[in-house]
Motif scaffolding. Structure first.
Motif, mmCIF file in Angstrom:
data_model
loop_
_atom_site.group_PDB
_atom_site.id
_atom_site.type_symbol
_atom_site.label_atom_id
_atom_site.label_comp_id
_atom_site.label_asym_id
_atom_site.label_seq_id
_atom_site.Cartn_x
_atom_site.Cartn_y
_atom_site.Cartn_z
ATOM 1 N N CYS A 49 0.772 -1.156 -0.037
ATOM 2 C CA CYS A 49 0.043 0.122 -0.046
ATOM 3 C C CYS A 49 0.721 1.183 0.033
ATOM 4 C CB CYS A 49 -0.954 -0.008 1.253
ATOM 5 S SG CYS A 49 -2.340 -1.270 1.014
ATOM 6 N N ALA A 50 1.988 1.161 0.712
ATOM 7 C CA ALA A 50 2.869 2.377 0.624
ATOM 8 C C ALA A 50 3.452 2.532 -0.347
ATOM 9 C CB ALA A 50 3.809 2.363 1.905
ATOM 10 N N HIS A 51 3.677 1.612 -1.094
ATOM 11 C CA HIS A 51 4.541 1.845 -2.606
ATOM 12 C C HIS A 51 3.580 2.233 -3.799
ATOM 13 C CE1 HIS A 51 7.290 1.065 -5.604
ATOM 14 N NE2 HIS A 51 6.505 0.234 -6.411
ATOM 15 N N PHE A 52 2.440 1.440 -3.612
ATOM 16 C CA PHE A 52 1.435 1.841 -4.858
ATOM 17 C C PHE A 52 0.336 2.895 -4.416
ATOM 18 C CE2 PHE A 52 2.787 -2.357 -6.106
ATOM 19 C CZ PHE A 52 3.180 -2.116 -7.298
ATOM 20 N N GLY A 61 -6.222 -1.788 -10.747
ATOM 21 C CA GLY A 61 -4.963 -1.990 -9.687
ATOM 22 C C GLY A 61 -3.772 -1.490 -10.276
ATOM 23 N N PRO A 62 -2.662 -1.772 -9.404
ATOM 24 C CA PRO A 62 -1.237 -1.375 -9.530
ATOM 25 C C PRO A 62 -0.810 -1.776 -10.866
ATOM 26 C CG PRO A 62 -1.545 -1.880 -7.454
ATOM 27 C CD PRO A 62 -2.888 -2.282 -7.996
ATOM 28 N N ALA A 63 -1.384 -3.072 -11.178
ATOM 29 C CA ALA A 63 -0.947 -3.920 -12.517
ATOM 30 C C ALA A 63 -1.597 -3.029 -13.748
ATOM 31 C CB ALA A 63 -1.323 -5.118 -12.546
ATOM 32 N N HIS A 64 -2.324 -2.404 -13.632
ATOM 33 C CA HIS A 64 -3.249 -1.643 -14.638
ATOM 34 C C HIS A 64 -3.756 -2.331 -15.711
ATOM 35 C CE1 HIS A 64 -1.477 2.074 -13.179
ATOM 36 N NE2 HIS A 64 -0.149 1.492 -13.285
ATOM 37 N N ASN A 150 -6.066 -10.635 -9.670
ATOM 38 C CA ASN A 150 -5.111 -10.600 -10.614
ATOM 39 C C ASN A 150 -4.692 -9.485 -11.016
ATOM 40 O OD1 ASN A 150 -4.419 -13.199 -10.322
ATOM 41 N ND2 ASN A 150 -5.688 -13.988 -12.158
ATOM 42 N N ILE A 151 -4.978 -8.250 -10.274
ATOM 43 C CA ILE A 151 -4.627 -6.906 -10.689
ATOM 44 C C ILE A 151 -3.464 -6.139 -9.536
ATOM 45 C CG2 ILE A 151 -6.712 -6.416 -12.001
ATOM 46 C CD1 ILE A 151 -6.498 -5.062 -8.694
ATOM 47 N N ALA A 152 -3.100 -6.818 -8.585
ATOM 48 C CA ALA A 152 -1.997 -6.424 -7.615
ATOM 49 C C ALA A 152 -0.933 -6.421 -8.368
ATOM 50 C CB ALA A 152 -2.113 -7.332 -6.555
#
Length: 186
Positions: A49-52, A61-64, A150-152
């Motif tokens: 969470c701190a990173h993304f 998600g972070p994986a876009h 599967n979007i992390a």
């Protein structure tokens, strides 16, 4: 405030293991390692969470990663109420409603059902868990749901929970290319 730091808990667990456990591996103390693993998993999601940052809450998600999520008020309500017609999912969702708690494996089961079987926007589940769980933690909850969806991180479309290469292979070839062989063989 009555809280314990993870570092304090970690060292108390290690002290217990050192004081109570034999010098060689003893399966009776596996729970200590599992407990420590859960502390590490908790910290992983804090760092995630701190990173993304805000991306953790985005649909892709972070994986876009674009997925064909759907919204259906009736299906979502039946899932929340434990009235899907799937006995295990229903029992787990009713447990959550009655107690404010669900074991970790149960959380995976109901999340997988919502996300992979029903194809419902993963944030519906994350939001519901946030409103119901007594032990709710934002980073763990949204990190786990994003992982299930599967979007992390980008693991590929075919591999829920990042299980690439860890399932049955062609036929009964135990261990081929990281596979586990036939899960039904004795």
């Amino acid at each position: 405030n009555g809280s314990l730091s993870p570092r304090t808990v970690y060292w108390k667990a290690k002290e217990f293991e050192r004081r109570s456990g034999p010098k060689q591996r003893d399966p009776r103390f596996d729970h200590v390692n599992k407990f420590v693993f859960q502390l590490c998993w908790r910290d992983y999601f804090r760092l995630y969470c701190a990173h993304f940052g805000r991306q953790v809450f985005f649909l892709d998600g972070p994986a876009h990663k674009k997925r064909p999520w759907r919204r259906d008020a009736d299906i979502e309500a039946r899932w929340r109420q434990g009235k899907t017609g799937v006995p295990l999912v229903d029992a787990l969702m009713r447990e959550l409603a009655a107690t404010g708690y669900m074991a970790n494996r149960g959380r995976y089961v109901v999340a997988s059902y919502l996300v992979h079987f029903l194809g419902v926007d993963w944030r519906v589940g994350a939001d519901w868990f946030e409103s119901q769980l007594l032990d709710h933690d934002v980073c763990i909850n949204y990190g786990e749901w994003a992982s299930m969806a599967n979007i992390a991180v980008d693991l590929g479309e075919k591999y829920p929970l990042g299980l690439k290469g860890r399932g049955p292979t062609n036929g009964r070839l135990p261990g081929a290319r990281g596979g586990g062989g036939d899960p039904w063989a004795r």
